[in-house]
Design an enzyme around this catalytic site. Sequence first.
Site, PDB file in Angstrom:
ATOM      1  N   LYS A 114      -9.034  -0.661  -5.928  1.00  0.00           N
ATOM      2  CA  LYS A 114      -9.114   0.023  -4.634  1.00  0.00           C
ATOM      3  C   LYS A 114     -10.474   0.662  -4.452  1.00  0.00           C
ATOM      4  O   LYS A 114     -10.944   1.379  -5.334  1.00  0.00           O
ATOM      5  CB  LYS A 114      -8.025   1.108  -4.585  1.00  0.00           C
ATOM      6  CG  LYS A 114      -8.090   2.025  -3.380  1.00  0.00           C
ATOM      7  CD  LYS A 114      -7.575   1.337  -2.142  1.00  0.00           C
ATOM      8  CE  LYS A 114      -7.807   2.189  -0.905  1.00  0.00           C
ATOM      9  NZ  LYS A 114      -6.609   2.435  -0.141  1.00  0.00           N
TER      10      LYS A 114
ATOM     11  N   LEU B 270      -5.137   8.739   8.049  1.00  0.00           N
ATOM     12  CA  LEU B 270      -6.421   8.044   8.101  1.00  0.00           C
ATOM     13  C   LEU B 270      -6.237   6.599   7.631  1.00  0.00           C
ATOM     14  O   LEU B 270      -5.569   6.390   6.613  1.00  0.00           O
ATOM     15  CB  LEU B 270      -7.447   8.751   7.205  1.00  0.00           C
ATOM     16  CG  LEU B 270      -7.947  10.089   7.766  1.00  0.00           C
ATOM     17  CD1 LEU B 270      -8.763  10.827   6.733  1.00  0.00           C
ATOM     18  CD2 LEU B 270      -8.757   9.876   9.044  1.00  0.00           C
TER      19      LEU B 270
ATOM     20  N   ASP C  69       1.352   2.525   3.529  1.00  0.00           N
ATOM     21  CA  ASP C  69       0.512   3.716   3.355  1.00  0.00           C
ATOM     22  C   ASP C  69       1.355   4.978   3.440  1.00  0.00           C
ATOM     23  O   ASP C  69       0.863   6.028   3.878  1.00  0.00           O
ATOM     24  CB  ASP C  69      -0.640   3.751   4.374  1.00  0.00           C
ATOM     25  CG  ASP C  69      -1.754   4.691   3.946  1.00  0.00           C
ATOM     26  OD1 ASP C  69      -1.730   5.189   2.803  1.00  0.00           O
ATOM     27  OD2 ASP C  69      -2.654   4.941   4.778  1.00  0.00           O
TER      28      ASP C  69
ATOM     29  N   HIS D 203       0.877  -1.195   0.000  1.00  0.00           N
ATOM     30  CA  HIS D 203       0.000   0.000   0.000  1.00  0.00           C
ATOM     31  C   HIS D 203       0.900   1.226   0.000  1.00  0.00           C
ATOM     32  O   HIS D 203       1.483   1.586   1.021  1.00  0.00           O
ATOM     33  CB  HIS D 203      -0.899   0.004   1.248  1.00  0.00           C
ATOM     34  CG  HIS D 203      -1.852   1.155   1.294  1.00  0.00           C
ATOM     35  ND1 HIS D 203      -3.177   0.997   1.648  1.00  0.00           N
ATOM     36  CD2 HIS D 203      -1.699   2.481   1.044  1.00  0.00           C
ATOM     37  CE1 HIS D 203      -3.780   2.168   1.615  1.00  0.00           C
ATOM     38  NE2 HIS D 203      -2.900   3.091   1.260  1.00  0.00           N
TER      39      HIS D 203
ATOM     40  N   HIS E 254      -4.571  -1.005   6.015  1.00  0.00           N
ATOM     41  CA  HIS E 254      -4.166  -0.209   7.193  1.00  0.00           C
ATOM     42  C   HIS E 254      -5.095  -0.430   8.387  1.00  0.00           C
ATOM     43  O   HIS E 254      -5.743   0.490   8.872  1.00  0.00           O
ATOM     44  CB  HIS E 254      -4.023   1.276   6.862  1.00  0.00           C
ATOM     45  CG  HIS E 254      -5.038   1.870   5.918  1.00  0.00           C
ATOM     46  ND1 HIS E 254      -6.379   1.723   6.110  1.00  0.00           N
ATOM     47  CD2 HIS E 254      -4.889   2.603   4.802  1.00  0.00           C
ATOM     48  CE1 HIS E 254      -7.012   2.351   5.140  1.00  0.00           C
ATOM     49  NE2 HIS E 254      -6.127   2.886   4.325  1.00  0.00           N
TER      50      HIS E 254
ATOM     51  N   HIS F 270       2.777  14.501   1.663  1.00  0.00           N
ATOM     52  CA  HIS F 270       2.125  15.799   1.400  1.00  0.00           C
ATOM     53  C   HIS F 270       3.159  16.873   1.692  1.00  0.00           C
ATOM     54  O   HIS F 270       3.926  16.739   2.664  1.00  0.00           O
ATOM     55  CB  HIS F 270       0.940  16.035   2.340  1.00  0.00           C
ATOM     56  CG  HIS F 270      -0.215  15.102   2.142  1.00  0.00           C
ATOM     57  ND1 HIS F 270      -1.192  15.325   1.197  1.00  0.00           N
ATOM     58  CD2 HIS F 270      -0.554  13.955   2.765  1.00  0.00           C
ATOM     59  CE1 HIS F 270      -2.086  14.343   1.256  1.00  0.00           C
ATOM     60  NE2 HIS F 270      -1.714  13.494   2.188  1.00  0.00           N
TER      61      HIS F 270
ATOM     62  N   ASN G 263      -5.256   7.171  -6.029  1.00  0.00           N
ATOM     63  CA  ASN G 263      -6.006   8.393  -5.686  1.00  0.00           C
ATOM     64  C   ASN G 263      -5.274   9.658  -6.131  1.00  0.00           C
ATOM     65  O   ASN G 263      -5.019  10.561  -5.348  1.00  0.00           O
ATOM     66  CB  ASN G 263      -6.346   8.448  -4.188  1.00  0.00           C
ATOM     67  CG  ASN G 263      -5.134   8.466  -3.281  1.00  0.00           C
ATOM     68  OD1 ASN G 263      -4.060   7.983  -3.660  1.00  0.00           O
ATOM     69  ND2 ASN G 263      -5.286   9.008  -2.092  1.00  0.00           N
TER      70      ASN G 263
ATOM     71  N   HIS H  56       1.508   5.353  -1.655  1.00  0.00           N
ATOM     72  CA  HIS H  56       1.118   6.537  -2.437  1.00  0.00           C
ATOM     73  C   HIS H  56       2.382   7.169  -3.021  1.00  0.00           C
ATOM     74  O   HIS H  56       3.265   7.586  -2.265  1.00  0.00           O
ATOM     75  CB  HIS H  56       0.413   7.569  -1.552  1.00  0.00           C
ATOM     76  CG  HIS H  56      -0.865   7.054  -0.964  1.00  0.00           C
ATOM     77  ND1 HIS H  56      -2.076   7.195  -1.605  1.00  0.00           N
ATOM     78  CD2 HIS H  56      -1.115   6.380   0.179  1.00  0.00           C
ATOM     79  CE1 HIS H  56      -3.029   6.642  -0.865  1.00  0.00           C
ATOM     80  NE2 HIS H  56      -2.471   6.137   0.222  1.00  0.00           N
ATOM     81  N   LEU H  57       2.442   7.226  -4.335  1.00  0.00           N
ATOM     82  CA  LEU H  57       3.602   7.844  -4.990  1.00  0.00           C
ATOM     83  C   LEU H  57       3.272   9.192  -5.620  1.00  0.00           C
ATOM     84  O   LEU H  57       4.185   9.900  -6.037  1.00  0.00           O
ATOM     85  CB  LEU H  57       4.157   6.911  -6.077  1.00  0.00           C
ATOM     86  CG  LEU H  57       4.912   5.672  -5.588  1.00  0.00           C
ATOM     87  CD1 LEU H  57       5.343   4.826  -6.786  1.00  0.00           C
ATOM     88  CD2 LEU H  57       6.121   6.051  -4.744  1.00  0.00           C
ATOM     89  N   ARG H  58       1.966   9.514  -5.748  1.00  0.00           N
ATOM     90  CA  ARG H  58       1.547  10.767  -6.406  1.00  0.00           C
ATOM     91  C   ARG H  58       2.032  10.799  -7.857  1.00  0.00           C
ATOM     92  O   ARG H  58       2.279   9.779  -8.459  1.00  0.00           O
ATOM     93  CB  ARG H  58       2.026  12.007  -5.632  1.00  0.00           C
ATOM     94  CG  ARG H  58       1.908  11.921  -4.114  1.00  0.00           C
ATOM     95  CD  ARG H  58       0.491  11.772  -3.634  1.00  0.00           C
ATOM     96  NE  ARG H  58       0.404  11.930  -2.185  1.00  0.00           N
ATOM     97  CZ  ARG H  58      -0.549  11.438  -1.432  1.00  0.00           C
ATOM     98  NH1 ARG H  58      -1.516  10.712  -1.947  1.00  0.00           N
ATOM     99  NH2 ARG H  58      -0.556  11.642  -0.131  1.00  0.00           N
TER     100      ARG H  58
ATOM    101  N   HIS I  59     -10.336   0.822   1.752  1.00  0.00           N
ATOM    102  CA  HIS I  59     -10.172   1.791   2.841  1.00  0.00           C
ATOM    103  C   HIS I  59     -11.375   1.574   3.749  1.00  0.00           C
ATOM    104  O   HIS I  59     -12.489   1.980   3.422  1.00  0.00           O
ATOM    105  CB  HIS I  59     -10.125   3.228   2.310  1.00  0.00           C
ATOM    106  CG  HIS I  59      -9.869   4.217   3.418  1.00  0.00           C
ATOM    107  ND1 HIS I  59      -8.675   4.868   3.572  1.00  0.00           N
ATOM    108  CD2 HIS I  59     -10.651   4.600   4.451  1.00  0.00           C
ATOM    109  CE1 HIS I  59      -8.735   5.634   4.652  1.00  0.00           C
ATOM    110  NE2 HIS I  59      -9.924   5.496   5.202  1.00  0.00           N
TER     111      HIS I  59
ATOM    112  N   ALA J 163      -4.271  14.336   5.674  1.00  0.00           N
ATOM    113  CA  ALA J 163      -3.944  13.069   6.337  1.00  0.00           C
ATOM    114  C   ALA J 163      -2.830  12.368   5.569  1.00  0.00           C
ATOM    115  O   ALA J 163      -2.872  12.296   4.339  1.00  0.00           O
ATOM    116  CB  ALA J 163      -5.180  12.183   6.369  1.00  0.00           C
TER     117      ALA J 163
HETATM  118  O1  DOR Z   1      -3.557   9.118   5.725  1.00  0.00           O
HETATM  119  C1  DOR Z   1      -3.906   8.836   4.589  1.00  0.00           C
HETATM  120  N1  DOR Z   1      -3.370   9.441   3.504  1.00  0.00           N
HETATM  121  N2  DOR Z   1      -4.866   7.927   4.431  1.00  0.00           N
HETATM  122  C2  DOR Z   1      -5.410   7.688   3.229  1.00  0.00           C
HETATM  123  O2  DOR Z   1      -6.296   6.886   3.163  1.00  0.00           O
HETATM  124  C3  DOR Z   1      -4.986   8.458   2.040  1.00  0.00           C
HETATM  125  C4  DOR Z   1      -3.646   8.973   2.193  1.00  0.00           C
HETATM  126  C5  DOR Z   1      -3.277  10.012   1.158  1.00  0.00           C
HETATM  127  O3  DOR Z   1      -3.530   9.795  -0.019  1.00  0.00           O
HETATM  128  O4  DOR Z   1      -2.698  11.039   1.536  1.00  0.00           O
HETATM  129 ZN    ZN Z   2      -3.438   5.028   1.636  1.00  0.00          ZN
END
Ligand code: DOR
Ligand code: ZN
Length: 347
Positions: free
Chosen positions: A100, A220, A248, A14, A175, A252, A42, A16-18, A137, A264
């Site tokens: 997802k 989250l 996860d 899990h 998570h 940011h 996402n 996130h690479l953006r 999620h 989050a």
């Molecule tokens: O803390 C989180 N950040 N939980 C998520 O489900 C999404 C993630 C994000 O994309 O920043």
């Molecule tokens: Zn996530």
Amino acid sequence: MTDTLTLPRPDDWHLHLRDGAMLAAVVPESARHFARALIMPNLVPPVVTGAQAAAYRARILTALPDGADFTPLMTLYLTEATDPADVVAAHRDGVIAAVKLYPAGATTNSASGVRNFDAVRGVLEAMAEAGVPLCLHGEVTDPAVDIFDREAVFLERVLEPVRRATPGLRVVLEHVTTEDGLDYVRAGGPDLAGTITAHHLMINRNHILAGGIRPHYYCLPVAKRERHRLALVEAATAGEACFFLGTDSAPHPDHDKEAACGCAGCFTAPVAMACLAQVFEAAGALPRLEGFVARHGAAFYGLPVNADSITLLKSASPLDIPASVGSGGGRVTVFDPGFPLFWRVAD
Ligand code: DOR
Ligand code: ZN
């Protein structure tokens, strides 16, 4: 005293690479330690079709440092308009490893997610038939439900009815942050697994809120009480095959975290393995780290364990962790557990 540990290269189920400059900034941090990662869809706009997943995968490969050995495993973002045939074809062709599901409004960039679970029943049935795993999620979005209860309520209100309605659907509860979630996964049989992050093994809700608000610990699902953290440590370190690592790691820019309404996400990729080695050592479970980071997830997804290995070394002096990573759009603070780390991945 054990001060070196060699294991198969780990996987992150899990991540996130953006995209764009942020992708270029953070992907080396995961590629350094992990062989494969399940990439969250996402983005803005989200990755909703097989063609978009293939294009995103190509951008990730382009952003990798020269010589990196890292395989992104792609996911599709489930919407109420998702075409079952596209999902099945993308999985059959090896473009995606999973789908997802974000309940609409549950978290960052989830606005296109699912409001009415009946609307996605056809896609879920097609996925069950074709063996496409569903990553969840697992939080309800009902404003009447306390944020600390949203995972537990999700199990009874959403997950149980969905699984009953769709026999054979392979599901990953992502998570997991509560004893309730752990117990639900344990009772679910071979079609159900749960991922656990590194940060939820290290922080509880006091770390976020006691003595001042710490936005870099806010994610989250939000971290829960200490008894839940202890249950997560027990689940991860006991060698239970239904649990495996999904960091996860969610970068940011600091200005979006340190804000009146902060985003989050904990950016853990650079320190996840160091954190995990410390948690497992403290639990007297270092030999079981291999299962959690390199074996259980691969088995669930039907993939071979990575042939390469990494070596973790324990030093007498604490690991020098960079406070942040530059992203082009602002610095991104690296997760700091609040105590020194002594394990590191050998170069
Ligand atoms: O803390 C989180 N950040 N939980 C998520 O489900 C999404 C993630 C994000 O994309 O920043
Ligand atoms: Zn996530």
